[in-house]
Design an enzyme around this catalytic site. Sequence first.
Site, PDB file in Angstrom:
ATOM      1  CD  GLU A 345     -10.174  92.104  83.374  1.00 27.15           C
ATOM      2  OE1 GLU A 345      -9.177  91.947  84.084  1.00 27.15           O
ATOM      3  OE2 GLU A 345     -10.853  93.153  83.359  1.00 27.15           O
ATOM      4  CD  GLU A 634     -14.621  95.527  87.993  1.00 25.31           C
ATOM      5  OE1 GLU A 634     -15.519  95.284  87.157  1.00 25.31           O
ATOM      6  OE2 GLU A 634     -13.412  95.529  87.711  1.00 25.31           O
TER       7      GLU A 634
HETATM    8  C1  BGC Z   1      -9.683  93.632  87.188  1.00 24.04           C
HETATM    9  C2  BGC Z   1      -9.429  93.961  88.626  1.00 24.04           C
HETATM   10  C3  BGC Z   1      -7.961  94.125  88.742  1.00 24.04           C
HETATM   11  C4  BGC Z   1      -7.658  95.353  87.955  1.00 24.04           C
HETATM   12  C5  BGC Z   1      -6.324  95.941  88.086  1.00 24.04           C
HETATM   13  C6  BGC Z   1      -9.336  94.845  86.394  1.00 24.04           C
HETATM   14  O1  BGC Z   1      -9.605  94.777  85.072  1.00 24.04           O
HETATM   15  O2  BGC Z   1     -10.943  93.171  86.973  1.00 24.04           O
HETATM   16  O3  BGC Z   1     -10.136  93.365  89.572  1.00 24.04           O
HETATM   17  O4  BGC Z   1      -7.434  94.097  90.003  1.00 24.04           O
HETATM   18  O5  BGC Z   1      -8.041  95.257  86.623  1.00 24.04           O
HETATM   19  O6  BGC Z   1      -6.532  97.199  88.395  1.00 24.04           O
END
Ligand code: BGC
Length: 755
Positions: A345, A634
Site C-alpha cells: 500500500e 494499525e
Molecule cells: C489502509 C488504511 C486505510 C484503509 C481504508 C487500509 O488498507 O491501510 O489505513 O485507511 O485501508 O479503510
Amino acid sequence: MFKNAKWITAGKDFKETLPSFQKKFAPKDEIKKATAYMTAFGVYDFFIDGKKVGNKIMAPGWTYYTKWIQYQEYDITDLLGAENTLSVTLAPGWAAGFIGWQRHKEENYPGPYGISTSSLVAVFEIEYADGTQETFTTDESWDIYTTHTLYCEIYDGQRVDYTKEIRYVGKALVTEQPVPSLLPQKGEDIVERETVLPVKLIHTPKGETVIDFGQNLAGYVEFKVKGNPGDVVAFSYGEVLDKDGNFYNANYRTAINETTYILDGQEHVCKPSLTFQGFRYVRVDSFPGEVDLNDFCAKVIYSDMKRTGHFSCGFDKLNQLYSNIVWGMRSNYIDVPTDCPQRDERLGWTGDAQVFCRTATLNYDVENFFRKWLYDMTQNQNEEGGIYGVIPTFYYMASISTAWADAACVCPWEIYRAYGSKDILETCYPMMKKWLEYMHRYGDDEFLWVGHKNHYGDWLAMDAGPDYYLGATQLDLIASAYFYYSTGLTIKTGKVLGEDTTELEALQANIRKAFREAFMENGMPKLYMKGDALEENHTGNRIRPVKPVTQTAISLILHFGLYEEEERQALVDKLVELIEEFDGRMNTGFVGTPLILRVLSDNGRADVAFNLLLQEKNPSWLFSVNQGATTMWEHWNSQKEDGSFWSTNMNSFNHYAYGAVYDWMFGDMVGLTVSEDGVGYEKITYKPHTDKRIGFAQASLDTRQGMLAASWKYLPDDTIRYELTLPETTTAVVTIPGLPERTLTGGSYVFYSKA
Ligand code: BGC
C-alpha cells in the site's frame, strides 16, 4: 522552461538494468551560474561525474501524474569542471512501478497511471561570465548505459550486480506520451534524516540470522562489505518477530521487500536507492563471512520537515507512546501522508491523514508538506466532487468514503489553524464546496448522506466483534455527521476568505435537523436502517452487527455538536457507561478513537479520559507499548498477548492513525490549543488537565510566533505547579482549576493550585 525539452526513455523493452541517461558537457567559457531543472515519470538520481547531486531521494516525489509532476531545481555552478558527464539513473517509482495490491506482474501491466515506461526530462541553463547564455535539454543525443542495478521497485526492493559490466546501450528514445503540467516542487524534499544503529544480532529458533535495529522505521540499510566475485548479500525485511521469535513478514502481503547485491571482490558501502523499506528486523539471507554489526546502520528517510514539537512526562510508557507516534509520523510522511511504509500500500489514505493532521502540526512543520498534498487533492477531485480514498489516486483506487474524503475540509482547516496559511484555504475552498455538493446530491435525502455502501466506517473498531474490519457504528450516521462537520469547516473557510456563506449556513442547519430526525430518539442515537441491523458495504465480508448506541456514535454527536444542550449530560453518562461495560476500555476505530478523549475532557470527564490513556489492557494505546511496539500499530490487536497476529491481511505495525491521541496529550493534558480567531498561535487557550499518576507533563512547540511551552507537576504536598511560556506575540486565555480565568500575553508564568 521545459517547452523545448524532450522526454527521453530507454523504452519498454529495455529490462536489462535500470538505465543511466548520459550527456557529456564542456562549458565554452567561465561559468557564472549553472542550473539544472529536472523531473521524471518515475524516480531518479542525478549525478555529475559519478557524484550524486544534492541530497534528494526519490525525486520528483509522488503526485497525480496524469495531471501534474513537480520538477526540481539544482544549482550546479560549483560542480562543473572543464569536462563533465551528466548522468541520471531512472527507476519506475510511483509513476510507472508496481503500485497498489492489484498490481499485475504480467508483461502488459498498465502501470498505475496507464504508462509503465519511465521517462525523464531536463533543462540545463548556463550563464557565462561574459554574459552569454547556453541552454540544452534532454533529447535524442543523450546516451543510454546500463547500470549495476538489475531491478528496482518501491515495494519489492532492489537487485544490484557489481560484477555486471557497464555497456553502452544506444541513444535515448524520445517519447511522445501525454505531458502533464510541470510545476516547481511544492512539497519538501525526501531526504535521509536519522541514522539508527543495530542493537542486536539474533539467531532465531528456525536458524535465521536477524539484525534487530531496535526501532521500526522507513528507509534502508547501509553496510560495508567485501566478498569474492559472485558472493551474494541478500536481506529480507520485517517489523516484528512471531510468537516463537522467528522472522515474520507475511503482513507485507505481495510486497517482496528484498535487497540483493552480487559482489565483485572490491569493498563496497552499499545502500539501496530509488526504493525504500519499512522494517525493524533484517533477515540476513546470504552474506559472505560473519555479520559484524559495526558495519551496519539504518538510514531513516522522510520529507525534510523541521521538527517543532516535543513532549515528556513522568510516566515512562507514555513517553514510549509519544516516541512511537513521532516514529509513526516519520515513517509515513514520505512526500505523501501514507498509511504505512512496508506492505503493498504505502498510499496516501485520506482518512488516516485527516485524523492525524493536527497531531502532525504539533511535531513537525508540515505546512509545505500539506500545501503540496492538498494541491494534489484538488487535482484529483472527480467531476462530481468526489474525493478518493487515496491521494494521489490511480486507476483502481476510486473508492469514496465518509471520514476519508472529508480530509478535503479537515486538512486545509487544520493547517490554516496551525500556520495561518490563507493561501491553502484559497486553493482548497472550491474543492471543499464541490465535496459538499457531492454529499448534498447523493441519494434521496439531500440533507443526509445515506445509502452509500463504500464507506470504511469506524475502520478496525472492536465493537462489532474482534474480527471485523468495520466497527458497529452505522455507516449512514458517520457519513451524515461528517457531512455536517465538513459543512461547518467550509463555512468557516468561506468566512476567512470573505465569501458569502449564507447558502452553506442554511445547508448546515438543514443537515443538523435531518440528522436529528434520522438518527436521534429521546436524546440518544437510534437505528436508521430497518431490518436486522446487519449492514453490508461493497465487499460482502464486511457484513457485521450494527448498533445504534456506540462509543463512536456518541463521540461524533458530542464532538460535532449534533445534540441539544439538555441531552448532553445523558450522552456523556452513556459514553462513560459504555466504557465501563467494556471493562474500562474503548472499542473505537479510526473514526471514534481520535475524538473520544477530547469528548470526555470537554464534558467534565477528564478522569475517564486519563483512565483510557493509561489503560493497558487491549484495546488501548499502552497495550502495544507493553508488547514492545516502537511505532503505532494499525490494529489494537496487531500482535496479541500470546504473540499471535490478528490477521496477515490488514496488519501493519507502522500505521500512524491511532497516534492522533497526541492531539489530546498536547491540547488537553498539557493544555495548549490554538484559537480559531488567532490562528498561527497568535491566540491560544491554556487549559491543562492533570492526573497524579503521571506526575508531570511538559510540551513545547515552535510556532509561527515563537516557542510556546507549558508544563505541570505534582509537588510532594499535592500542590500542582504550572508553568507557561508564551511567545511575545501570543495571547492566552488561561483556565486552571481553582484559579480565576485570566488573559496573558508574552512571557513566562508560574501558577500553583491545590490538586
Ligand atoms: C489502509 C488504511 C486505510 C484503509 C481504508 C487500509 O488498507 O491501510 O489505513 O485507511 O485501508 O479503510
